[in-house]
Scaffold this motif. Structure first.
Motif, PDB file in Angstrom:
ATOM      1  N   GLY A  85       1.405   1.284  -2.162  1.00 19.72           N
ATOM      2  CA  GLY A  85       0.788   0.100  -1.563  1.00 19.72           C
ATOM      3  C   GLY A  85       1.491  -0.444  -0.348  1.00 19.72           C
ATOM      4  N   THR A  86       2.509   0.262   0.168  1.00 19.53           N
ATOM      5  CA  THR A  86       3.205  -0.210   1.372  1.00 19.53           C
ATOM      6  C   THR A  86       2.896   0.675   2.579  1.00 19.53           C
ATOM      7  OG1 THR A  86       5.194   1.033   0.748  1.00 19.53           O
ATOM      8  CG2 THR A  86       5.076  -1.284   0.086  1.00 19.53           C
ATOM      9  N   SER A  87       1.838   1.464   2.478  1.00 17.31           N
ATOM     10  CA  SER A  87       1.394   2.292   3.593  1.00 17.31           C
ATOM     11  C   SER A  87      -0.119   2.195   3.704  1.00 17.31           C
ATOM     12  CB  SER A  87       1.830   3.748   3.387  1.00 17.31           C
ATOM     13  OG  SER A  87       1.222   4.291   2.234  1.00 17.31           O
ATOM     14  N   TYR A  88      -0.645   2.701   4.793  1.00 17.41           N
ATOM     15  CA  TYR A  88      -2.085   2.707   4.978  1.00 17.41           C
ATOM     16  C   TYR A  88      -2.464   3.970   5.725  1.00 17.41           C
ATOM     17  CZ  TYR A  88      -1.335   1.243   9.855  1.00 17.41           C
ATOM     18  OH  TYR A  88      -0.943   1.186  11.176  1.00 17.41           O
ATOM     19  N   GLN A 105      -9.763   5.244  -3.397  1.00 22.49           N
ATOM     20  CA  GLN A 105      -9.362   4.912  -4.765  1.00 22.49           C
ATOM     21  C   GLN A 105      -7.847   4.780  -4.865  1.00 22.49           C
ATOM     22  OE1 GLN A 105     -11.179   7.628  -7.601  1.00 22.49           O
ATOM     23  NE2 GLN A 105     -13.149   7.481  -6.554  1.00 22.49           N
ATOM     24  N   PHE A 106      -7.110   5.557  -4.082  1.00 25.32           N
ATOM     25  CA  PHE A 106      -5.651   5.450  -4.020  1.00 25.32           C
ATOM     26  C   PHE A 106      -5.227   4.313  -3.095  1.00 25.32           C
ATOM     27  CE2 PHE A 106      -6.484   9.797  -5.275  1.00 25.32           C
ATOM     28  CZ  PHE A 106      -5.454  10.124  -6.143  1.00 25.32           C
ATOM     29  N   LEU A 107      -5.856   4.236  -1.928  1.00 25.19           N
ATOM     30  CA  LEU A 107      -5.464   3.247  -0.921  1.00 25.19           C
ATOM     31  C   LEU A 107      -5.683   1.817  -1.390  1.00 25.19           C
ATOM     32  CD1 LEU A 107      -6.904   5.038   2.202  1.00 25.19           C
ATOM     33  CD2 LEU A 107      -4.555   4.198   2.051  1.00 25.19           C
ATOM     34  N   LEU A 108      -6.769   1.592  -2.103  1.00 24.90           N
ATOM     35  CA  LEU A 108      -7.138   0.231  -2.496  1.00 24.90           C
ATOM     36  C   LEU A 108      -6.747  -0.105  -3.925  1.00 24.90           C
ATOM     37  CD1 LEU A 108     -10.733   0.139  -0.937  1.00 24.90           C
ATOM     38  CD2 LEU A 108      -8.547  -0.464   0.130  1.00 24.90           C
ATOM     39  N   PRO A 152       3.399   3.340   7.805  1.00 21.12           N
ATOM     40  CA  PRO A 152       3.959   2.233   7.027  1.00 21.12           C
ATOM     41  C   PRO A 152       3.270   0.917   7.356  1.00 21.12           C
ATOM     42  CG  PRO A 152       5.408   2.783   8.841  1.00 21.12           C
ATOM     43  CD  PRO A 152       4.319   3.814   8.846  1.00 21.12           C
ATOM     44  N   ARG A 153       3.085   0.092   6.366  1.00 23.21           N
ATOM     45  CA  ARG A 153       2.618  -1.258   6.635  1.00 23.21           C
ATOM     46  C   ARG A 153       3.715  -2.017   7.367  1.00 23.21           C
ATOM     47  NH1 ARG A 153      -2.324  -3.788   4.534  1.00 23.21           N
ATOM     48  NH2 ARG A 153      -1.133  -5.656   5.015  1.00 23.21           N
ATOM     49  N   LYS A 154       3.300  -2.872   8.295  1.00 27.03           N
ATOM     50  CA  LYS A 154       4.272  -3.609   9.092  1.00 27.03           C
ATOM     51  C   LYS A 154       5.135  -4.514   8.217  1.00 27.03           C
ATOM     52  CE  LYS A 154       4.559  -5.892  13.588  1.00 27.03           C
ATOM     53  NZ  LYS A 154       3.801  -6.434  14.744  1.00 27.03           N
ATOM     54  N   GLU A 155       4.562  -5.016   7.120  1.00 30.57           N
ATOM     55  CA  GLU A 155       5.332  -5.869   6.209  1.00 30.57           C
ATOM     56  C   GLU A 155       6.539  -5.124   5.638  1.00 30.57           C
ATOM     57  OE1 GLU A 155       0.955  -7.139   5.589  1.00 30.57           O
ATOM     58  OE2 GLU A 155       2.086  -5.320   6.079  1.00 30.57           O
ATOM     59  N   PHE A 156       6.327  -3.837   5.349  1.00 27.97           N
ATOM     60  CA  PHE A 156       7.443  -3.064   4.803  1.00 27.97           C
ATOM     61  C   PHE A 156       8.492  -2.825   5.889  1.00 27.97           C
ATOM     62  CE2 PHE A 156       9.690   0.868   3.811  1.00 27.97           C
ATOM     63  CZ  PHE A 156      10.168   0.562   2.538  1.00 27.97           C
ATOM     64  N   TYR A 157       8.064  -2.440   7.057  1.00 26.67           N
ATOM     65  CA  TYR A 157       8.983  -2.217   8.168  1.00 26.67           C
ATOM     66  C   TYR A 157       9.816  -3.469   8.433  1.00 26.67           C
ATOM     67  CZ  TYR A 157      10.248  -1.780  13.149  1.00 26.67           C
ATOM     68  OH  TYR A 157      10.900  -1.764  14.351  1.00 26.67           O
ATOM     69  N   GLU A 158       9.194  -4.628   8.391  1.00 25.79           N
ATOM     70  CA  GLU A 158       9.896  -5.869   8.678  1.00 25.79           C
ATOM     71  C   GLU A 158      10.774  -6.346   7.533  1.00 25.79           C
ATOM     72  OE1 GLU A 158       6.713  -8.445   9.860  1.00 25.79           O
ATOM     73  OE2 GLU A 158       6.752  -7.745  11.947  1.00 25.79           O
ATOM     74  N   SER A 159      10.670  -5.706   6.368  1.00 27.86           N
ATOM     75  CA  SER A 159      11.511  -6.103   5.230  1.00 27.86           C
ATOM     76  C   SER A 159      12.953  -5.634   5.406  1.00 27.86           C
ATOM     77  CB  SER A 159      10.940  -5.559   3.922  1.00 27.86           C
ATOM     78  OG  SER A 159      11.126  -4.150   3.809  1.00 27.86           O
ATOM     79  N   TYR A 209       0.790  -7.608  -9.982  1.00 23.10           N
ATOM     80  CA  TYR A 209       1.228  -7.660  -8.586  1.00 23.10           C
ATOM     81  C   TYR A 209       0.237  -6.911  -7.701  1.00 23.10           C
ATOM     82  CZ  TYR A 209       3.775  -6.313  -4.356  1.00 23.10           C
ATOM     83  OH  TYR A 209       4.129  -6.093  -3.051  1.00 23.10           O
ATOM     84  N   GLN A 210      -0.177  -7.527  -6.603  1.00 27.74           N
ATOM     85  CA  GLN A 210      -1.072  -6.889  -5.644  1.00 27.74           C
ATOM     86  C   GLN A 210      -0.270  -6.492  -4.417  1.00 27.74           C
ATOM     87  OE1 GLN A 210      -4.904  -8.740  -5.000  1.00 27.74           O
ATOM     88  NE2 GLN A 210      -5.033  -7.926  -2.913  1.00 27.74           N
ATOM     89  N   ALA A 211      -0.109  -5.184  -4.218  1.00 26.13           N
ATOM     90  CA  ALA A 211       0.657  -4.673  -3.084  1.00 26.13           C
ATOM     91  C   ALA A 211      -0.056  -4.996  -1.778  1.00 26.13           C
ATOM     92  CB  ALA A 211       0.872  -3.181  -3.236  1.00 26.13           C
ATOM     93  N   VAL A 212       0.691  -4.945  -0.683  1.00 21.19           N
ATOM     94  CA  VAL A 212       0.174  -5.433   0.592  1.00 21.19           C
ATOM     95  C   VAL A 212      -1.022  -4.633   1.101  1.00 21.19           C
ATOM     96  CG1 VAL A 212       2.305  -6.534   1.338  1.00 21.19           C
ATOM     97  CG2 VAL A 212       1.961  -4.099   1.804  1.00 21.19           C
TER      98      VAL A 212
END
Length: 504
Positions: A80-83, A94-97, A316-323, A469-472
């Protein structure tokens, strides 16, 4: 010698066998069989058969009709930290969402086949090499060590993803052994441990520059299996955390592996199968069809590589990169990620991107040749160090001041943040966060979530309980039913026993 796993061809196929490991024993009715006495008659044939057990390693690096993707990407979609920058089809969504995996999903079936296709070769090699007398006992032990490791590897992959699966340790010789029921997952894990303990007796070297199985790979996998058995779903607890700690410590104490000084060394071709790399999937540019380098390129298309059009498979989701801490070297451009690259054919011009892209698998040769033959890491030393730290911290009640565990954690952390002081103690959550940052997009995150029932939330930068928990990148929160892949519908149609309840 660098051999692509696909080129390590099925040993049985090389004898033009009509029924081989490339025919799923759960999928097709075999028509004819080649007697082992007709095949395992020379050392070269035995070696070819052993090399054939590697054939399944790159099965998940293949793709179907979707552009710029490989099956393995879907494990990162689940975290859930990639797109996927390109549009996805229903099965990928089904995997992405996290919208629920359906038994008719063809990607699920590919994961199933990636376990059971190669197992037939492993079973054949183990049975027939055990019985042969045409090679020395020491060589026999080494060949068997490779086959036992790989059988354990394939079963470990299958049991983590599907839970209760069929347990079959003998080669198919007639129609009576084609259709078998699922076994309890604990039986699968016990078989995995048994195989790896046998592999430990093989006499293999600690490392192997050719990319074949080594003692380091065997003990790394066993440490990982023990750590998984300690957690979910078996919950065997402290006894197995202790075993995981001790096994990881054996790898550390061997002195055979060390962290690279520079993150860019992780993707340098001259470092393959050495240093930090304990075990890798072998690739060669002329044979490697998976768009790994190209599938990770920016999308919409940007001319930073000779063939940009394949990009958009995983980012990568930007949220993960910025973590990452701003001082973390891994966050610097062209370390783990990049936000700018020289324009292909015009290196004086820089292309700046609005979002980060993944640099871990950047292949400098593919950038100019259009073919990527870079090996894919499976196990590296940083993983072992963090397993050691996690096992001991859990064993000690959630935190530890054990010098070995603290040092193991600090080796990984210090490379990323060299100005950070060595801690006197570490917590499980610290180690799990470090695993999320260090091993990101190496297809280990989903397995960590399965065994811990925890997730790294990049927004809060904290570990959180998985359920609810709902991943980004997900539309839905995690629930228990998301953690086990369904048995593929087509497999149940071919073998109705797969749909029956498991006898425990």
């Amino acid at each position: 010698m660098k051999n692509k796993a696909h080129v390590w061809m099925c040993g049985l196929l090389s004898a033009t066998m009509a029924f081989t490991s490339c025919t799923n024993f759960l999928e097709e009715d075999p028509k004819t069989f080649l007697s082992p006495s007709e095949y395992y008659t020379t050392e070269n044939q035995i070696k070819a058969a052993v090399d054939g057990t590697y054939d399944g390693l790159d099965d998940l690096l293949s793709s179907d009709l979707e552009i710029a993707t490989v099956h393995l990407f879907n494990l990162e979609y689940l975290v859930g930290t990639s797109y996927r920058p390109r549009a996805a089809g229903n099965e990928q969504n089904q995997f992405l969402l996290l919208s629920g995996l359906e038994e008719s999903n063809g990607i699920i079936r590919n994961f199933w086949k990636a376990t059971f296709f190669p197992l037939e070769n492993c079973n054949s090699v183990i049975q027939n090499v055990s019985a042969t007398d045409i090679i020395s006992e020491s060589q026999k032990a080494k060949y068997l060590g490779e086959a036992y490791f790989l059988r354990a590897y394939y079963y470990f992959q299958g049991v983590q993803l599907f839970g209760d699966i069929p347990l079959k340790t003998e080669p198919t010789v007639d129609l009576n052994t084609v259709k078998i029921p699922r076994s309890p997952k604990e039986d699968i894990y016990n078989q995995i441990v048994e195989d790896l303990k046998k592999a430990e007796q093989s006499g293999l070297d600690w490392s192997d520059k050719t990319g074949h199985v080594s003692m380091g790979a065997i003990k790394t996998l066993l440490a990982k299996v023990y750590l998984t058995m300690a957690g979910y779903p078996l919950q065997k607890g402290n006894e197995y955390y202790q075993l995981a700690y001790e096994k990881a410590k054996e790898v550390i104490d061997s002195g055979a592996f060390s962290l690279f000084a520079d993150y860019k060394d992780l993707r340098a071709s001259e470092n393959e199968n050495s240093g930090e790399h304990i075990f890798m999937i072998q690739r060669e540019a002329q044979d490697a069809g998976a768009p790994f380098h190209f599938g990770l390129l920016p999308y919409p298309e940007q001319p930073i590589s000779i063939t940009p059009a394949y990009g958009g498979g995983l980012a990568p989701r930007k949220e993960f990169y910025e973590s990452y801490d701003d001082q973390d070297i891994r966050k610097r451009n062209e370390e783990f990620f990049y936000t700018s690259k020289p324009k292909y054919g015009d290196p004086e011009t820089t292309i700046t991107l609005d979002v980060p892209y993944l640099c871990k698998y950047w292949d400098e040769n593919a950038e100019s040749t259009g073919k990527s033959g870079a090996n894919i890491p499976v196990y590296r030393y940083a993983d072992v160090l963090l397993m050691c730290a996690e096992a001991k911290a859990t064993l000690d009640g959630g935190s530890t001041s054990d010098a070995i565990a603290v040092d193991a954690y600090f080796q990984v952390r210090h490379r990323a943040l060299p100005d950070e002081a060595r801690p006197t103690s570490i917590t499980v959550d610290q180690v799990l966060k470090e695993r999320a940052w260090e091993l990101c997009y190496e297809f280990t995150g989903w397995y960590d979530m399965l065994r811990t029932h925890r997730a790294f939330d990049p927004v809060s930068k904290q570990m959180v309980d998985l359920f609810g928990y709902q991943a980004v990148n997900h539309t839905y929160p995690f629930k228990e039913s998301d953690l086990v892949f369904p048995v593929p519908l087509r497999e149940k149609e071919l073998n109705p026993l797969l749909g029956e309840d498991v006898v425990r």
